[in-house]
Scaffold this motif. Structure first.
Motif, PDB file in Angstrom:
ATOM      1  N   GLY A   1       0.826  -1.207   0.000  1.00 42.20           N
ATOM      2  CA  GLY A   1       0.000   0.000   0.000  1.00 42.20           C
ATOM      3  C   GLY A   1       0.855   1.249   0.000  1.00 42.20           C
ATOM      4  O   GLY A   1       2.090   1.194   0.020  1.00 42.20           O
ATOM      5  N   TYR A   2       0.168   2.390  -0.031  1.00 41.22           N
ATOM      6  CA  TYR A   2       0.839   3.684  -0.071  1.00 41.22           C
ATOM      7  C   TYR A   2       0.300   4.565   1.058  1.00 41.22           C
ATOM      8  O   TYR A   2      -0.885   4.519   1.383  1.00 41.22           O
ATOM      9  CB  TYR A   2       0.603   4.372  -1.418  1.00 41.22           C
ATOM     10  N   ALA A   3       1.183   5.360   1.632  1.00 39.85           N
ATOM     11  CA  ALA A   3       0.766   6.265   2.699  1.00 39.85           C
ATOM     12  C   ALA A   3       1.686   7.479   2.716  1.00 39.85           C
ATOM     13  O   ALA A   3       2.844   7.405   2.297  1.00 39.85           O
ATOM     14  CB  ALA A   3       0.803   5.559   4.053  1.00 39.85           C
ATOM     15  N   ALA A   4       1.138   8.597   3.182  1.00 39.73           N
ATOM     16  CA  ALA A   4       1.921   9.825   3.313  1.00 39.73           C
ATOM     17  C   ALA A   4       1.292  10.679   4.401  1.00 39.73           C
ATOM     18  O   ALA A   4       0.116  10.499   4.757  1.00 39.73           O
ATOM     19  CB  ALA A   4       1.969  10.582   1.996  1.00 39.73           C
ATOM     20  N   PHE A   5       2.069  11.599   4.953  1.00 44.13           N
ATOM     21  CA  PHE A   5       1.519  12.519   5.945  1.00 44.13           C
ATOM     22  C   PHE A   5       2.275  13.832   5.890  1.00 44.13           C
ATOM     23  O   PHE A   5       3.412  13.921   5.423  1.00 44.13           O
ATOM     24  CB  PHE A   5       1.605  11.924   7.362  1.00 44.13           C
ATOM     25  N   GLY A   6       1.623  14.855   6.382  1.00 46.03           N
ATOM     26  CA  GLY A   6       2.245  16.156   6.593  1.00 46.03           C
ATOM     27  C   GLY A   6       1.783  16.698   7.930  1.00 46.03           C
ATOM     28  O   GLY A   6       0.612  16.533   8.298  1.00 46.03           O
ATOM     29  N   GLN A   7       2.683  17.313   8.675  1.00 50.02           N
ATOM     30  CA  GLN A   7       2.351  17.782  10.016  1.00 50.02           C
ATOM     31  C   GLN A   7       3.055  19.095  10.294  1.00 50.02           C
ATOM     32  O   GLN A   7       4.189  19.308   9.873  1.00 50.02           O
ATOM     33  CB  GLN A   7       2.778  16.735  11.056  1.00 50.02           C
ATOM     34  N   ALA A   8       2.367  19.975  11.004  1.00 47.29           N
ATOM     35  CA  ALA A   8       2.957  21.254  11.409  1.00 47.29           C
ATOM     36  C   ALA A   8       2.495  21.583  12.816  1.00 47.29           C
ATOM     37  O   ALA A   8       1.358  21.265  13.207  1.00 47.29           O
ATOM     38  CB  ALA A   8       2.565  22.368  10.450  1.00 47.29           C
ATOM     39  N   GLY A   9       3.357  22.221  13.586  1.00 49.24           N
ATOM     40  CA  GLY A   9       2.979  22.606  14.941  1.00 49.24           C
ATOM     41  C   GLY A   9       4.022  23.513  15.552  1.00 49.24           C
ATOM     42  O   GLY A   9       5.089  23.755  14.979  1.00 49.24           O
ATOM     43  N   GLN A  10       3.711  24.045  16.732  1.00 47.74           N
ATOM     44  CA  GLN A  10       4.671  24.833  17.483  1.00 47.74           C
ATOM     45  C   GLN A  10       4.242  24.890  18.941  1.00 47.74           C
ATOM     46  O   GLN A  10       3.135  24.461  19.295  1.00 47.74           O
ATOM     47  CB  GLN A  10       4.807  26.243  16.916  1.00 47.74           C
ATOM     48  N   PHE A  11       5.125  25.406  19.784  1.00 45.88           N
ATOM     49  CA  PHE A  11       4.811  25.526  21.202  1.00 45.88           C
ATOM     50  C   PHE A  11       3.963  26.768  21.452  1.00 45.88           C
ATOM     51  O   PHE A  11       3.952  27.714  20.661  1.00 45.88           O
ATOM     52  CB  PHE A  11       6.099  25.571  22.020  1.00 45.88           C
TER      53      PHE A  11
END
Length: 801
Positions: A178-188
């Motif tokens: 299968g195929y998978a991907a992710f993107g994530q952003a954050g800060q304190f």
């Protein structure tokens, strides 16, 4: 034996765990999701078909979903949020340790936990940390490539060899199609520490049972600062109002860190005869962070104007002083290839070879070698540390049918050859030079972190050969027995033999008791045996160069002053517990343990090399004797006893339109120094015994309904103690217990897309302010066993096809 004294703690813990689970308070990691106890495990056993419920020793299983449930990009930090007996420290402004973060299981040394990838030994980091510890760096394994993790909470040197004293962490790479991907952003919440993560992976089926999986991952984390202006910087600014200085002049917090990583996992069927396989990981890390500010008014050895360099005044370059920035260029690779036959019900085998390499090149920016004056650069290459390991393994399992046994006798056996190599490569000559300004009292070496000199550089190796037998017997349908013995011979110190006995008895369906006893060891590494950490200076009276710092315990000067060759650390581990599962969704385990570790490594007391001693050494013809002023070395220093209890409880049930999973884990862990040099120093003994919480707990509640999923998690850390840095008076600071709460919500927009928003330490909680190093602007203890950056929020999008 005092192990029996754990009964009261064990009973109280058991009651606490059961009541909390029934009341709806989560107890264990997300690892213990429904069905986990019935999954086949491969760690701590070589008997196919063993599950987390039927195995003879405690094994936690963490799913891929659990591993990705945290905001962090680092695998070790994720594990620390879910297993209360596992701690990762951030250690800001701590030289290499702020980049190669030490991780401890059951409060034992970072190099007393063995790390495997797909069942094969993962190499060590090149950096030697506190007390010389040289353990693997979990941050070098891309978290998105992991299919699941198994954590064996028991000694296992008789099965796996050196380092498996606290336990074994086995990281199993994803092998699904299968195929998978992710993107994530954050800060304190403070507005700093912005973190971006992107990952993608693909898996393809090959032939009948083969697979090819590839993963790439990238993360970029900005620095954080939990600092206030240093008092001496305030005083300097008041005395020099025309000079502009930063506020704060020095940051205490996470470093700037960029990471690129990848992984490959493949298997190719070779007809019905065998299967060829290969896997590997690669990680590139670049990080930088502040170290201590250099105050022009308080550092004459840096800022003095001298006759050595007429017309040169460093204040014209650094009018407000300077804050060196230490950094790392890290490169890590592991490659494994082999052939195995695992389909035969009677005899299976596996032959493999692996190569691992960790290289850390350190650099320093915004500094100077004051003894070189105007000829000094401001940026320095400090040199490189390299750890390389080559392993060749041959393993087999034969299932021997014997009359009277419920199942065939499982006989595992094998042999291993391992070569470890450690290298220190020199830095820029200016980073270790003693320039002409040293005659006038100006400090030599790059200021903040001296480079590795030719005297320190070198290449050393150690070879070992091992053989083992590991037997498990299903004596009856309810009673299992296991035993293992391993012999290992090392080129640098000799041989060692270790054994393990284990048993499990199923009292009734769904309830079993288990126990084990084992001996173990951790071999000294080539880096610990041979490396030195010294700096050079110039005696302004005699105008003679001198060296001070840590020498190899085999150095002739150290040997003359009492150093002895390092011996292996040795352990004895006793574990006993109960495990259960029910038809109503309640399952769990309680295990008590005692771990005695003898001849633990530490650094000797510093010995001043007086003129009289130097004269003796020179008269005896000891090489380099005239150059040293004060030295120490690694030594087998002290013995400890660690006792504790692990409780793991899970509860699953349908509630309303969805399913509720309450999970969590509690750990009580106490370590005491039983003998040795450390035990004779009351201050160091207290810090060693109380610098980690004795009581830790994680608790989570997960509710899935329709396209939505809600997760709440609590992380409790008990009280602990740190130093104040005072030489007299109150020299300890006690920190109270603290609880952090994490929340996240996931919306599955379709079968292929999901969106998650969350916050960790959602109430933005901080520990008590620290006394230690407060004069340098530090607010929270850098020795904290948990993160001290406050709340963090993030958003993540996942794609699956």
């Amino acid at each position: 034996m005092r192990f029996v004294g754990l009964k009261a703690q064990l009973c109280a813990t058991a009651a606490f765990g059961l009541v909390a689970a029934m009341a709806g308070t989560a107890f264990a990691a997300e690892a213990a999701a429904e069905g986990t106890l019935d999954e086949v495990v491969v760690t701590g056993t070589r008997d196919v078909g063993r599950t987390a419920f039927t195995t003879l020793v405690p094994v936690d299983v963490l799913t891929a979903e659990a591993i990705q449930s945290s905001a962090t990009a680092q695998l070790g930090e994720n594990l620390a949020q879910q297993l209360p007996s596992f701690i990762v420290q951030k250690l800001p402004t701590s030289d290499g340790l702020q980049f190669v973060r030490p991780a401890t299981l059951r409060n034992l040394s970072p190099d007393q936990t063995l790390v495997l990838v797909n069942g094969k030994r993962f190499h060590r980091s090149a950096f030697l940390g506190s007390r010389g510890a040289q353990g693997p760096d979990l941050a070098q394994i891309p978290s998105f490539s992991v299919g699941r993790m198994e954590v064996l909470r028991d000694g296992a040197s008789a099965q796996y060899g050196s380092d498996a004293i606290a336990g074994v962490i086995n990281i199993l790479l994803d092998d699904k199609a299968g195929y998978a991907a992710f993107g994530q952003a954050g800060q304190f919440y403070e507005g700093d520490g912005a973190t971006f993560r992107v990952g993608a992976k693909a898996g393809w089926a090959i032939g009948d049972g083969g697979h090819l999986n590839a993963t790439v991952e990238w993360s970029d984390a900005d620095f954080t600062s939990r600092s206030r202006q240093r008092p001496d910087a305030i005083a300097f600014a008041a005395a020099n109002p025309s000079v502009k200085i930063d506020n704060p002049v020095q940051r205490w917090g996470n470093p700037d860190l960029k990471t690129y990583s990848g992984a490959i996992n493949a298997a190719l069927p070779l007809g019905e005869v065998a299967e060829a396989y290969a896997f590997g990981t690669y990680t590139k890390t670049d990080g930088i962070n502040d170290i201590n500010w250099r105050n022009p008014s308080a550092n004459p050895a840096i800022f003095n104007v001298t006759a050595a360099f007429p017309g040169f005044n460093l204040r014209t370059i650094y009018p407000g002083g300077f804050t060196p920035r230490e950094g790392i260029h890290g490169r890590d690779v592991q490659a494994v290839a082999g052939v195995r036959h695992a389909e035969d019900e009677r005899f299976t085998w596996d032959v493999s070879a692996s190569y691992g390499r960790n290289a850390s090149r350190f650099f320093l920016k915004n500094s100077i070698n004051a003894s070189l004056g105007p000829n000094s650069p401001f940026d320095f290459d400090l040199g490189r540390l390299v750890q390389e390991e080559v392993n060749v393994n041959a393993d087999g399992v034969y299932r021997l049918p014997l009359e009277g046994l419920a199942e065939p006798l499982n006989i595992a056996f094998g042999a291993e050859h391992r070569t470890e190599t450690y290298k220190i490569e020199t830095g820029d000559p200016a980073s270790y030079a003693v320039g002409p300004g040293a005659n006038f009292g100006l400090a030599p070496n790059s200021n903040g972190f001296p480079g590795f000199s030719p005297q320190q550089a070198g290449k050393w190796d150690q070879k070992s050969y091992a053989a083992y037998v590991d037997v498990e017997a299903q004596v009856t349908d309810r009673w299992s027995l296991g035993g293992a013995v391993r012999y290992e011979d090392f080129s640098e110190f000799g041989d060692t033999t270790n054994f393990k006995l284990a048993s499990r008895f199923e009292v009734t369906a769904g309830l079993a008791v288990r126990a084990s006893y084992s001996t173990g060891f951790r071999a000294p590494t080539p880096g610990q045996l041979n490396s030195t950490s010294t700096s050079q200076g110039l005696d302004t009276v005699t105008l003679q160069l001198f060296q001070s710092g840590r020498l190899s315990p085999t150095n002739p000067v150290a040997v003359f002053l009492g150093a002895k060759p390092l011996e292996p650390e040795e352990s004895k581990t006793l574990t006993g517990g109960v495990i259960w599962k029910t038809d109503v969704g309640l399952s769990g385990s309680i295990d008590a343990y005692q771990i005695d570790v003898d001849k633990r490594f530490s650094t000797s007391a510093t010995v001043t090399v007086t003129p009289a001693i130097r004269a003796q050494l020179v008269a005896l013809g000891v090489p380099g004797a005239a150059a040293f002023t004060s030295i120490n070395w690694f030594t087998n220093d002290f013995d400890t006893r660690t006792r504790g209890v692990d409780v793991v409880v899970t509860y699953n049930r349908d509630v309303g339109p969805g399913q509720l999973t309450l999970t969590g884990a509690y750990n009580y862990n106490e370590t005491e120094v039983t003998s040795g040099a450390l035990g004779t120093n009351p201050t160091q003994r207290r810090l060693f015994e109380t610098s980690r919480p004795k009581n830790n707990l994680t608790a989570s509640a997960n509710y899935r309904f329709g396209a939505f999923e809600l997760l709440g998690r609590a992380r409790y850390y008990g009280k602990w103690t740190d130093s104040t840095g005072n030489a007299t008076g109150e020299i300890f600071q006690d920190f109270g217990a603290i609880t952090f709460f994490d929340l996240s919500a996931t919306w599955r927009a379709s079968d292929n897309i999901s969106v998650r928003v969350g916050a960790e330490n959602v109430f933005d909680k901080y520990p008590d302010e620290a006394v230690f190093q407060a004069s340098r602007g530090l607010v929270y203890s850098r020795n904290s066993p948990y993160d001290t950056n406050g709340g963090q929020y993030y958003a993540r999008v996942d794609l699956k096809f």
